[in-house]
Design a protein around this motif. Structure first.
Motif, mmCIF file in Angstrom:
data_model
loop_
_atom_site.group_PDB
_atom_site.id
_atom_site.type_symbol
_atom_site.label_atom_id
_atom_site.label_comp_id
_atom_site.label_asym_id
_atom_site.label_seq_id
_atom_site.Cartn_x
_atom_site.Cartn_y
_atom_site.Cartn_z
ATOM 1 N N TYR A 74 0.843 -1.206 0.000
ATOM 2 C CA TYR A 74 0.000 0.000 0.000
ATOM 3 C C TYR A 74 0.871 1.246 0.000
ATOM 4 N N TYR A 91 0.276 8.315 7.999
ATOM 5 C CA TYR A 91 -0.112 6.948 7.617
ATOM 6 C C TYR A 91 0.684 6.481 6.401
ATOM 7 N N GLY A 92 1.274 5.325 6.534
ATOM 8 C CA GLY A 92 2.028 4.758 5.425
ATOM 9 C C GLY A 92 3.446 5.284 5.315
ATOM 10 N N VAL A 93 3.919 5.940 6.340
ATOM 11 C CA VAL A 93 5.316 6.372 6.359
ATOM 12 C C VAL A 93 5.977 5.634 7.528
ATOM 13 N N GLN A 105 -5.053 9.421 13.490
ATOM 14 C CA GLN A 105 -5.965 10.103 14.402
ATOM 15 C C GLN A 105 -5.389 11.399 14.964
ATOM 16 N N ARG A 142 8.868 -4.442 15.446
ATOM 17 C CA ARG A 142 8.181 -5.300 14.470
ATOM 18 C C ARG A 142 9.128 -5.865 13.416
ATOM 19 N N ARG A 160 -10.266 -0.947 9.839
ATOM 20 C CA ARG A 160 -11.592 -1.107 9.249
ATOM 21 C C ARG A 160 -11.930 -2.564 8.941
ATOM 22 N N PRO A 195 -3.031 -3.520 6.537
ATOM 23 C CA PRO A 195 -1.726 -3.103 7.055
ATOM 24 C C PRO A 195 -1.728 -2.832 8.571
ATOM 25 N N VAL A 196 -2.844 -2.292 9.081
ATOM 26 C CA VAL A 196 -2.873 -1.910 10.501
ATOM 27 C C VAL A 196 -2.816 -3.138 11.412
ATOM 28 N N GLY A 225 0.326 -4.998 11.415
ATOM 29 C CA GLY A 225 1.497 -4.278 11.925
ATOM 30 C C GLY A 225 2.523 -4.003 10.844
ATOM 31 N N GLY A 280 4.654 1.611 8.683
ATOM 32 C CA GLY A 280 3.864 2.778 8.311
ATOM 33 C C GLY A 280 2.409 2.769 8.737
ATOM 34 N N ALA A 281 1.912 1.614 9.168
ATOM 35 C CA ALA A 281 0.488 1.545 9.516
ATOM 36 C C ALA A 281 0.245 2.203 10.874
ATOM 37 N N MET A 282 -0.921 2.763 11.043
ATOM 38 C CA MET A 282 -1.252 3.460 12.286
ATOM 39 C C MET A 282 -2.649 3.089 12.765
ATOM 40 N N PHE A 331 -6.375 3.675 14.433
ATOM 41 C CA PHE A 331 -7.418 4.717 14.520
ATOM 42 C C PHE A 331 -8.518 4.131 15.404
ATOM 43 N N ALA A 332 -8.745 4.742 16.548
ATOM 44 C CA ALA A 332 -9.586 4.100 17.569
ATOM 45 C C ALA A 332 -11.057 3.997 17.157
ATOM 46 N N PRO A 341 1.685 7.102 21.123
ATOM 47 C CA PRO A 341 1.713 8.431 20.516
ATOM 48 C C PRO A 341 0.797 8.572 19.299
ATOM 49 N N ASP A 342 0.391 7.449 18.720
ATOM 50 C CA ASP A 342 -0.428 7.526 17.514
ATOM 51 C C ASP A 342 -1.910 7.736 17.794
ATOM 52 N N LEU A 343 -2.295 7.709 19.075
ATOM 53 C CA LEU A 343 -3.712 7.895 19.402
ATOM 54 C C LEU A 343 -3.880 9.071 20.345
ATOM 55 N N LEU A 344 -4.993 9.744 20.201
ATOM 56 C CA LEU A 344 -5.263 10.865 21.091
ATOM 57 C C LEU A 344 -5.810 10.334 22.414
#
Lengths: 464, 434
Positions: free
Chosen positions: A104, A202-204, A239, A317, B25, B41-42, B45, B48-50, B52-53, B274-277
């Motif tokens: 992706y 996202y994606g970096v 987010q 990872r 999703r 991807p999320v 893992g 680059g994937a992040m 989203f709650a 850090p990726d979530l609020l």
């Protein structure tokens, strides 16, 4: 203002050039000069040419409306090898990922492509974005086009060089502690470090997630703004991104000069050029005042606790089970940060290190907020030195870390900054840092543009 | 008599049944899907994937907390919990460390109070399968489950017996099913349990606890706890020092078995994700979730007892699940029949299984409870006919053999295909015979 982007697009509109001829021109230059500079890890020439042909067809069918629908139509860019590109190898500058082909693309790459920009290749960098010189790449060092015995700055070394050497119209880099601004300053291009939360990550490939930002390189600040305006904003995947309309440009700014940013150990010629630039901006009718950022000295220390902590988490990872090579493919700097980060998060030490660094971060943030309650923007140097010699600091991690002394606090505070060319010393470029408050990019671009209109440093290019 | 006090605290993991996973999703329903077909991807893992709650999952956890009287945090956050395991693709699990979504709560049971320490939100891991093919051992990993929302409830050590634990857990299961946020099926793994067990000579908390893990039914749970209590009791009696360890249950030998001894406390290197609020809630947000809170099983059971006169056992069975309870109430309202009769029919008569409409219920009810003929003239006519035809019985009755009346009633019923009201028939017979 005639920018590089508008010049390029006008050539296509008037028929002086086609998208394909531009891509061919860049590919030829890369072939001719990048062997020595080594700014690219992967060149996507074939795909770029195919895409260019499609775009030329589109233009011949639809005419100039394509430029309205696709604001970056026909522009050619490179991306630091941290940006995932579907079907195109993405290495993060590390041999550990030397055969990783992502399934992706990052949000930034998708948005640029949708806006009509063409990816010409993936650029060299310090492995995992750990470094300030570009020398920590597993794919060889990148050389500074202004003096090939010197570093181009890092970690977005190849991205900066790809623009400085005229291999593309613009480049995407990442800035976690100065990784866009430092190489921009060392190679005489404009480099943006956007506000944390302005652009999706996202994606970096993540380095330090609470500090990483998606910056860009261009020749003029209005081109940088154009890129920023395309890639910013929420995407439903990151987010931490907020849609915020920051302060609008003004005719006259109150500009702060933080006195802690003119410290001992600064190269006098760099100091002279930066002070000249500040004087020039003052003459342009802006009010320049001194401001205090008292905790500046602690920024590097806090950074080298928070950053490795997050690095140790983000690199976990890459265990060799599902992708890439085994862990022994990590280089020394990655190993150093993994160990350091693991240590500062251990339950017996987390209060002494990580939690203390977070407290320093809060302090630095509040000092920036305080300063920005008095001024619109701030001016400072980007680097305390001129581009240094290859090998000069590569065996001394601490002195390498100090190359970011004027840039890291901006990441810690989460605000935005732009490096803009402000002169030469011994034929080596120097950058001026324009710092804005959170989501203050439009003011930063505006001041940078008027400064660039009044100066011609950015028009100078290196002899290859 | 046991000379030690059994002290048990619980950690319960419940997998939510949300449409999508906790941070991506992908579908939250992974059961029996082709391995690794429900991934992105999320949840893989990938670089680059992040995350989203998932708002819905967070609301469900708040709902779960509210139903146990927990304090809902106005400010909570996600943290990274680090450990290496092949089913954990990011090398950390997103969980909550020092600021959980739900804080302390209390629940009353027949055996006493259970204090809830906290309930937090986290994500599930992938699933490992160990196989042996042609003599070669290998492990397969399926990430379909990776990232499915999990809630973890931690109780204070308020349990003193396996029975109390089972009572509590059955209640927890009932509640999440009422809330509709999980099927809480222990066998499928959507409800998982760890019991921390120790024995104390004086009631104070000992310096060790044994973590009992990987138990997938209530039946085994009771056996496992009892076996472990017995083991610890015997050890203490023989002067052995018990240590902190993790044990599983051998269902065949009915014994607990050592799985892992923790030499030191595991260090998960928690730090804020850090990726979530952070999750910041207003009173309005919490009230909005509260408005979704249905009548909980305990309250419903008490109401069934007091409003409908249903027995404790029946009320408990009727409130076992929300659909059953709702159907019962619906029948009470629609059929105007005696609620106790409806309850006994539903609980004792297999013929009602799967019945879900009033019409269907009525049809079966009429078949099972034929309407009695109570037309006195009609019955009197039949009775006269029967008496006519059974002169010897009449003679016997008159001679004092009163029990023949049963035979005569039977004859009347035969004529009326069993629909004669027995009481009415008896009265008429007695009148005519006297």
């Amino acid at each position: 203002m005639i920018t590089e982007f508008s010049k390029a697009q006008n050539q296509i509109k008037s028929g002086q050039a086609t998208v394909k001829s531009r891509v061919e021109y860049f590919l030829k230059r890369i072939e001719e000069f990048d062997g020595e500079l080594n700014s690219f890890i992967t060149i996507t020439g074939e795909e770029a040419l195919k895409k260019a042909e499609q775009m030329d067809t589109l233009f011949s069918e639809k005419g100039e409306e394509v430029f309205e629908k696709m604001p970056l139509f026909g522009l050619v860019f490179s991306a630091k090898d941290m940006y995932l590109t579907e079907g195109v190898k993405t290495t993060a500058g590390s041999k550990l990922l030397s055969d990783f082909v992502p399934p992706y693309s990052s949000t930034v790459i998708s948005r640029l492509t949708e806006a009509g920009a063409i990816l010409i290749g993936k650029t060299n960098q310090d492995a995992w974005a750990h470094g300030s010189s570009g020398e920590n790449s597993d794919f060889g060092v990148t050389k500074n086009p202004w003096d090939k015995s010197r570093v181009p700055g890092g970690s977005s070394s190849g991205a900066a060089v790809s623009v400085a050497a005229g291999f593309c119209d613009f480049a995407m880099g990442t800035d976690t502690g100065g990784s866009v601004r430092l190489p921009a300053s060392f190679t005489n291009v404009v480099g943006l470090k956007p506000t944390y939360g302005a652009i999706s990550r996202y994606g970096v490939i993540a380095m330090a997630s609470s500090l990483d930002t998606m910056g860009n390189f261009a020749i003029s600040s209005s081109d940088s703004k154009k890129i920023f305006d395309i890639v910013k904003g929420q995407d439903g995947f990151d987010q931490t991104v907020l849609d915020v309309n920051g302060a609008a440009p003004k005719t006259k700014y109150t500009i702060g000069v933080p006195k802690q940013y003119f410290s001992e150990g600064m190269d006098p010629s760099v100091e002279r050029l930066v002070l000249d630039a500040i004087e020039k901006i003052s003459q342009m009718g802006h009010k320049v005042v001194e401001v205090e950022l008292p905790s500046t000295d602690y920024a590097i220390s806090a950074y080298y606790v928070i950053c490795p902590a997050e690095v140790s988490s983000n690199l976990g990872r890459y265990d060799g089970v599902r992708m890439g090579l085994n862990r022994d493919a990590f280089g020394d700097e990655a190993k150093r940060r993994i160990m350091l980060g693991t240590y500062v998060l251990e339950s017996g030490y987390v209060d002494a290190y990580y939690n203390k660094a977070v407290a320093v971060r809060d302090l630095i943030k509040s000092e920036f907020e305080q300063a920005f309650s008095k001024v619109d923007l701030m001016l400072a140097p980007v680097s305390p030195t001129l581009p240094f010699k290859l090998g000069e600091k590569s065996n001394d991690p601490l002195s390498m870390y100090l190359a970011d002394v004027y840039t890291v606090a901006i990441n810690i505070a989460g605000v935005c900054a732009l490096s803009v060319p402000c002169g030469f010393s011994d034929d080596l470029p120097v950058g001026l840092q324009i710092i804005g408050p959170s989501f203050g990019e439009q003011m930063v671009f505006d001041l940078a543009q008027s400064y660039q209109e009044a100066t011609d440093w950015h028009t100078k290019s290196p002899k290859l | 008599m046991n000379k030690y006090k059994t002290i048990i605290g619980l950690e319960v993991h419940i997998e939510q049944n949300t449409e999508s996973k906790m941070f991506c999703r992908c579908s939250g329903r992974y059961f029996e899907k082709e391995p690794n077909s429900n991934t992105c991807p999320v949840c893989l893992g990938l670089p680059g994937a992040m995350p989203f709650a998932n708002r819905k999952a967070i609301q469900n956890t708040i709902l779960f907390g509210l139903s146990f009287g927990c304090e809902i945090a106005k400010y909570s956050k996600f943290d990274r919990k680090h450990y290496f395991y092949p089913d954990l693709p990011k090398s950390f699990q997103i969980s909550q460390y020092d600021l959980p979504l739900c804080g302390e709560g209390v629940c009353e049971f027949g055996f006493g109070k259970v204090r809830i320490k906290r309930i937090h939100q986290e994500e599930d891991t992938g699933k490992l399968t160990h196989i042996e093919e042609a003599g070669a051992k290998s492990s397969l990993v399926d990430f379909n489950r990776s990232g499915v929302p999990l809630m973890e409830m931690v109780t204070e050590p308020d349990f003193t017996s396996a029975d109390d634990v089972v009572t509590f857990l059955k209640y927890v299961q009932k509640v999440v099913r009422y809330l509709g946020i999980s099927d809480a099926d222990m066998e499928k793994g959507s409800m998982r349990l760890e019991a921390n067990i120790s024995l104390s000579p004086d009631g104070s908390l000992p310096d060790y606890k044994v973590e009992l893990k990987n138990i997938n039914s209530f039946k085994f749970l009771k056996g496992a706890i009892e076996a472990e209590v017995k083991r610890q009791e015997e050890a203490l009696n023989s002067g052995e020092k018990l240590i902190q360890e993790t044990r599983g249950y051998d269902q065949v030998r009915k014994k607990t078995v050592r799985q892992r001894v923790k030499e030191t406390a595991s260090d998960y290197r928690y730090f804020p994700e850090p990726d979530l609020l952070p999750i910041v809630l207003t009173d309005k947000d919490i009230d909005e979730v509260r408005s979704r809170l249905p009548e909980l099983p305990i309250a419903k059971q008490l109401r069934f007892e007091s409003s409908f006169g249903v027995s404790v056992q029946y009320a408990e069975l009727l409130t076992e699940d929300r659909d059953k309870a709702d159907f019962f109430e619906h029948l009470v309202k629609e059929t105007k029949l005696d609620p106790k009769k409806i309850a006994s029919e539903l609980i004792n008569n297999k013929n009602y299984e799967g019945v879900s409409s009033v019409e269907e219920f009525k049809r079966i009810f009429e078949r099972e409870n034929p309407t009695l003929e109570s037309d006195i003239d009609l019955i009197t006519g039949i009775v006269s006919k029967v008496l006519e035809a059974n002169q010897d019985a009449v003679a016997k009755y008159k001679a004092g053999k009163l029990e023949v009346i049963g035979f005569l009633i039977g004859q009347v019923q035969r004529e009326l295909k069993g629909k004669a009201d027995p009481a009415e028939t008896k009265k008429i017979l007695e009148n005519l015979l006297s």
